[in-house]
Design an enzyme around this catalytic site. Structure first.
Site, short mmCIF file in Angstrom:
data_model
loop_
_atom_site.label_atom_id
_atom_site.label_comp_id
_atom_site.label_asym_id
_atom_site.label_seq_id
_atom_site.Cartn_x
_atom_site.Cartn_y
_atom_site.Cartn_z
N THR A 121 0.98 -1.46 0.30
CA THR A 121 -0.08 -0.27 -0.13
C THR A 121 0.74 1.19 -0.10
O THR A 121 1.30 1.34 0.70
CB THR A 121 -1.13 0.14 1.14
OG1 THR A 121 -1.67 -0.77 1.07
CG2 THR A 121 -1.91 1.39 0.96
N GLN B 142 -4.28 -7.41 -6.45
CA GLN B 142 -4.44 -8.37 -5.20
C GLN B 142 -6.13 -7.32 -4.50
O GLN B 142 -6.20 -6.60 -4.62
CB GLN B 142 -3.52 -7.56 -4.22
CG GLN B 142 -4.18 -8.26 -2.91
CD GLN B 142 -2.76 -8.16 -1.36
OE1 GLN B 142 -2.89 -7.17 -1.66
NE2 GLN B 142 -2.39 -8.68 -1.29
N TYR C 92 -8.30 -8.17 7.95
CA TYR C 92 -9.41 -7.23 6.96
C TYR C 92 -10.32 -8.93 6.71
O TYR C 92 -10.11 -9.36 7.33
CB TYR C 92 -8.05 -7.04 5.15
CG TYR C 92 -7.35 -5.97 5.57
CD1 TYR C 92 -8.07 -4.80 5.94
CD2 TYR C 92 -6.31 -6.23 5.00
CE1 TYR C 92 -6.75 -3.35 6.04
CE2 TYR C 92 -5.20 -5.60 5.27
CZ TYR C 92 -5.21 -4.25 5.77
OH TYR C 92 -4.49 -2.96 6.30
N ALA D 68 6.48 -15.23 2.49
CA ALA D 68 7.36 -12.93 2.86
C ALA D 68 6.89 -13.53 4.68
O ALA D 68 7.06 -13.74 5.50
CB ALA D 68 5.85 -12.75 2.59
N GLY E 287 9.65 -6.50 -0.12
CA GLY E 287 8.70 -5.68 -0.29
C GLY E 287 9.61 -4.88 0.09
O GLY E 287 9.83 -3.58 -1.06
N ARG E 288 10.13 -4.39 1.38
CA ARG E 288 10.69 -2.98 1.41
C ARG E 288 12.03 -2.29 0.55
O ARG E 288 12.37 -1.47 -0.03
CB ARG E 288 11.01 -2.68 2.21
CG ARG E 288 10.01 -2.40 4.24
CD ARG E 288 10.33 -2.91 5.50
NE ARG E 288 10.72 -3.96 5.36
CZ ARG E 288 10.78 -4.96 6.64
NH1 ARG E 288 10.87 -3.78 7.89
NH2 ARG E 288 10.95 -6.22 7.14
#
Length: 406
Positions: free
Chosen positions: A39, A117, A196, A331, A354-355
């Site tokens: 995000t 996604q 979520y 992950a 990710g990062r």
């Protein structure tokens, strides 16, 4: 033979399992370094609460595309009422689809693959971000704390979904999957993690329903499994994966026995008929947490669940799924040192980063050649002023120039 070392001082990883080909469903990968769903909140506003990918998103995803590499998009709301944050592009309007088509074209131009996604935030939002409509969840249990606009979650508890509403949401997930393929995506990933909506049904502290969607683990898995069946029927199982986070603490989800409960879910996924069997499952390592460090997270899991510390591992889930030839993506805090060993152990088919992808648009090349990595700036992860800062301005690697000596 001693390990090779690049001039920058790092071992090139081009001869490791990270750079062996892998087939996931209908997608033929050239390497196994997958870009995580991230995000970034840089969408362009279409209307109140509706955001689309703009020029910066096209540049951002295009920068990070590699030949035969897989990108998972940021989580994309499947409908207006599934949104939880400003600036997040969805997949429910023609304008959004048009924006994503530009993104997929940019990725494909470099020979890459990109999955969308599919996301519903459930209770992780407030009416002020939904045009006044209530948020929904498995049960009427609000999150703690405040939403991004400052609203207190507890003042507007979520509405527990009715059975008819659950059926409608299953159809919405499938429809969003179809729209994603029409926008040029190579596949879709169902977001069933990170606290979520689907994850709110799975965790026993956020789902206290007494109907067929609550209570036992069999009932708590019913809605996510219905979504899997509907999406695979809509777009094909070879183009569908799911993200899960058994050990998640984010968004106030803490399950009493994640090992047992997610093992059941994996068994059900593996037992689905071939026309509904996912091409992969993407899971988050137990050590990963948005707040706690690795040692604190593992200790907390040991103290707060029916899971012994030595058993806090994704491996049992991987073993269940592998019997049905469902590929496994791992992950959570992977880097140049621990990524290849994860694959060599047989505990995953690919690793998701990710990062490091945020800060290094050419991450696979840097890892392959043993090149130094750019550091990432946490302050610009979720928006910045100007929006391109920390988004499309991280440099590609350039070899140091040699200065002539006199």
């Amino acid at each position: 033979m001693p390990s090779r070392v690049s001039p920058a001082g790092f071992r090139p990883l081009d001869d490791t399992t990270l750079f062996k080909s892998l087939k996931i469903g209908s997608t033929e990968l050239h390497h196994r370094i997958v870009m995580a769903p991230l995000t970034r909140m840089r969408g362009v506003q279409e209307s109140e609460g509706v955001w689309a990918p703009g020029d910066l998103a096209v540049e951002y995803y295009g920068q990070r595309a590699t030949k035969g590499g897989l990108i998972l998009t940021e989580a994309c709301p499947i409908s207006r009422l599934s949104c939880g944050y400003p600036g997040v592009p969805g997949i429910f309007t023609p304008g959004q689809s048009a924006g994503w088509k530009r993104v997929t074209d940019a990725v494909h131009a470099k020979g890459g693959f990109i999955y969308c996604q599919l996301w519903h935030v459930g209770r992780a939002t407030v009416p002020s971000l939904l045009g006044g409509e209530p948020c929904v969840s498995a049960s009427s249990i609000p999150l703690r704390g405040n939403a991004l606009d400052g609203s207190v979650y507890a003042t507007t508890p979520p509405k527990g979904l009715t059975v008819d509403e659950i059926t409608e949401l299953v159809e919405e997930f499938a429809a969003a999957g179809k729209r994603a393929l029409e926008a040029g995506f190579d596949g879709v990933e169902i977001h069933g993690a990170n606290g979520y909506l689907l994850d709110q049904f799975l965790h026993d502290n956020s789902n206290i329903r007494t109907d067929k969607y609550g209570g036992s683990i069999e009932n708590r898995c019913r809605f996510p499994l219905e979504v899997v069946k509907a999406v695979t029927a809509a777009v094909g199982p070879e183009k569908t994966g799911i993200r899960l986070s058994p050990y998640n603490y984010f968004q106030d989800t803490r399950d009493s026995n994640p090992n047992k409960h997610w093992a059941y879910l994996c068994e059900q996924l593996a037992a689905l008929p071939k026309q509904n069997r996912l091409s992969y499952v993407h899971m988050v390592e137990p050590r990963f947490d948005e707040i706690l460090d690795e040692d604190a997270k593992i200790a907390s899991l040991a103290n707060g669940t029916k899971t012994e510390a030595k058993m806090q591992s994704l491996v049992p889930f991987r073993q269940i799924l592998s019997k049905a030839d469902i590929k496994f993506l791992a992950a959570g805090s992977f880097n140049r040192d621990n990524a290849a060993p994860k694959l060599d152990s047989g505990d995953a088919d690919a690793v998701v980063m990710g990062r490091w992808f945020i800060a290094n648009p050419d991450l696979p090349t840097r890892l392959a050649d043993g090149l130094p990595l750019n550091s990432y700036d946490r302050n610009s992860f979720y928006g910045a002023d100007p929006p391109r800062k920390g988004y499309v301005d991280y440099p590609f690697y350039e070899a140091p120039s040699l200065k002539a000596t006199v």
